[in-house]
Design an enzyme around this catalytic site. Structure first.
Site, mmCIF file in Angstrom:
data_model
loop_
_atom_site.group_PDB
_atom_site.id
_atom_site.type_symbol
_atom_site.label_atom_id
_atom_site.label_comp_id
_atom_site.label_asym_id
_atom_site.label_seq_id
_atom_site.Cartn_x
_atom_site.Cartn_y
_atom_site.Cartn_z
ATOM 1 N N ASP A 8 -10.785 -63.131 107.555
ATOM 2 C CA ASP A 8 -9.688 -63.231 106.993
ATOM 3 C C ASP A 8 -9.113 -61.968 106.384
ATOM 4 O O ASP A 8 -9.472 -61.415 105.356
ATOM 5 C CB ASP A 8 -9.965 -64.331 105.870
ATOM 6 C CG ASP A 8 -10.602 -65.729 106.393
ATOM 7 O OD1 ASP A 8 -9.940 -66.677 105.967
ATOM 8 O OD2 ASP A 8 -11.411 -65.772 106.976
ATOM 9 N N ASN A 40 -4.274 -65.830 105.626
ATOM 10 C CA ASN A 40 -4.255 -65.340 103.928
ATOM 11 C C ASN A 40 -3.571 -64.032 104.017
ATOM 12 O O ASN A 40 -3.396 -63.248 103.211
ATOM 13 C CB ASN A 40 -5.261 -65.192 103.202
ATOM 14 C CG ASN A 40 -5.993 -66.515 103.205
ATOM 15 O OD1 ASN A 40 -5.526 -67.390 102.852
ATOM 16 N ND2 ASN A 40 -7.269 -66.503 103.764
ATOM 17 N N HIS A 68 -4.770 -72.715 105.140
ATOM 18 C CA HIS A 68 -3.469 -72.226 104.686
ATOM 19 C C HIS A 68 -2.626 -71.987 105.665
ATOM 20 O O HIS A 68 -1.720 -71.071 105.438
ATOM 21 C CB HIS A 68 -3.780 -70.960 103.874
ATOM 22 C CG HIS A 68 -4.739 -71.195 102.597
ATOM 23 N ND1 HIS A 68 -5.368 -70.213 102.120
ATOM 24 C CD2 HIS A 68 -4.773 -72.121 101.869
ATOM 25 C CE1 HIS A 68 -6.027 -70.641 101.084
ATOM 26 N NE2 HIS A 68 -5.780 -71.881 100.774
ATOM 27 N N HIS A 176 -13.109 -68.432 106.560
ATOM 28 C CA HIS A 176 -12.678 -69.095 105.445
ATOM 29 C C HIS A 176 -13.360 -68.834 104.252
ATOM 30 O O HIS A 176 -12.745 -68.898 102.981
ATOM 31 C CB HIS A 176 -12.840 -70.648 105.529
ATOM 32 C CG HIS A 176 -12.579 -71.699 104.575
ATOM 33 N ND1 HIS A 176 -11.310 -71.718 104.069
ATOM 34 C CD2 HIS A 176 -13.512 -72.480 103.788
ATOM 35 C CE1 HIS A 176 -11.409 -72.353 103.076
ATOM 36 N NE2 HIS A 176 -12.824 -72.911 102.854
ATOM 37 N N HIS A 178 -14.668 -66.095 103.155
ATOM 38 C CA HIS A 178 -14.396 -64.669 102.772
ATOM 39 C C HIS A 178 -15.601 -63.987 102.350
ATOM 40 O O HIS A 178 -15.713 -62.488 102.078
ATOM 41 C CB HIS A 178 -13.346 -64.607 101.532
ATOM 42 C CG HIS A 178 -12.052 -65.123 101.997
ATOM 43 N ND1 HIS A 178 -10.824 -64.547 101.068
ATOM 44 C CD2 HIS A 178 -11.727 -65.872 102.941
ATOM 45 C CE1 HIS A 178 -10.040 -65.322 101.657
ATOM 46 N NE2 HIS A 178 -10.292 -66.003 102.779
#
Length: 259
Positions: A8, A40, A68, A176, A178
């Site tokens: 991410d 992100n 997101h 997801h 991180h």
């Protein structure tokens, strides 16, 4: 074929780390294609036209998304116009975009990428395992090199997906959380796997956010306005080496690069 999958990408620092690392890795590691999760990339939530263009210039060939996806209103025209950006396939068919893309390496060899989202501790979505089964069949008509970004919270669900697709796809990698996991390996059927690629963004943070704000929220249980962290960056990801003849993974190399 060697494929670089990047965890991410969070904020301007994450995008800057792409410029620092992707081209050099492509040269040193003989990378054919680079895939990054970009949900992100714009101020820590969503993808915009400018962040899409910036990451493309940094050397990313294809983008996956996650929970997101809809964080920026600019994502809808991106999904409708760009062939190298996909959102979770098990979202409603009424949603813009698609969950499968085909990327072409400089050699001309093609790789399919599937994007899925988990059900555990996530917003409601369709069954990712059923969606995976359907899309793998479609992808196999295009190429034998197939990678799956499973954007999920629970490691158990990610492990289950890896085993469900073992021997059917080239690699399954999680996004997801991180937080990079240290379980990279080749599953018994020949599929490369890691529970989570990790994050490309500010290392001294809580998932890319200002650590004091997040800590205060846990300590006091009072609402806090999230703010992006600042500081030195890190680059997380994996390189999957794939046999072009049978589409199975022959090596997995985990990357954790500090600025």
């Amino acid at each position: 074929m060697k494929i670089l999958a990047v965890g991410d990408v969070v904020s301007a620092v994450g995008r800057e780390m792409l410029f620092r690392c992707v081209d050099e890795l492509k040269y040193k590691e003989n990378i054919d294609l680079c895939i990054a999760n970009g949900e992100n990339s714009s101020h820590g939530r969503g993808m915009t036209r400018s962040t899409y263009s910036e990451m493309s210039r940094a050397g990313v060939d294809g983008f996956t998304l996650g929970n997101h996806t809809w964080g920026s209103k600019e994502i809808t025209p991106i999904l409708e116009r760009e062939d190298n950006v996909i959102r979770p396939a098990n979202y409603s068919p009424a949603c813009p975009g698609k969950g499968l893309m085909l990327l072409t390496a400089p050699s001309g060899k093609k790789a399919a990428v599937i994007n899925l989202i988990g059900q555990t501790y996530m917003l409601p979505c369709n069954n990712p395992f059923e969606a995976a089964e359907e899309l793998v069949k479609k992808a196999k008509q295009l190429t034998n090199i197939i990678l799956v970004d499973f954007h999920a919270e629970a490691t158990s669900e990610k492990l289950a997906m890896g085993n469900f697709l073992d021997g059917k796809v080239s690699a399954v990698f999680g996004t997801h959380t991180h937080i990079q996991t240290a379980d990279e390996r080749i599953l018994p059927g020949g599929t490369g796997f890691i529970c989570d690629l990790g994050m490309t963004g500010v290392e001294d943070s809580v998932l890319g956010m200002n650590k004091k704000i997040i800590t205060d929220r846990f300590v006091t249980a009072m609402p806090q306005k999230f703010e992006l962290a600042t500081g030195k960056g890190m680059f997380n990801g994996c390189i999957f080496d794939i046999d072009e003849d049978n589409g199975l993974c022959t090596a997995v190399k985990r990357l954790y690069i500090r600025e």
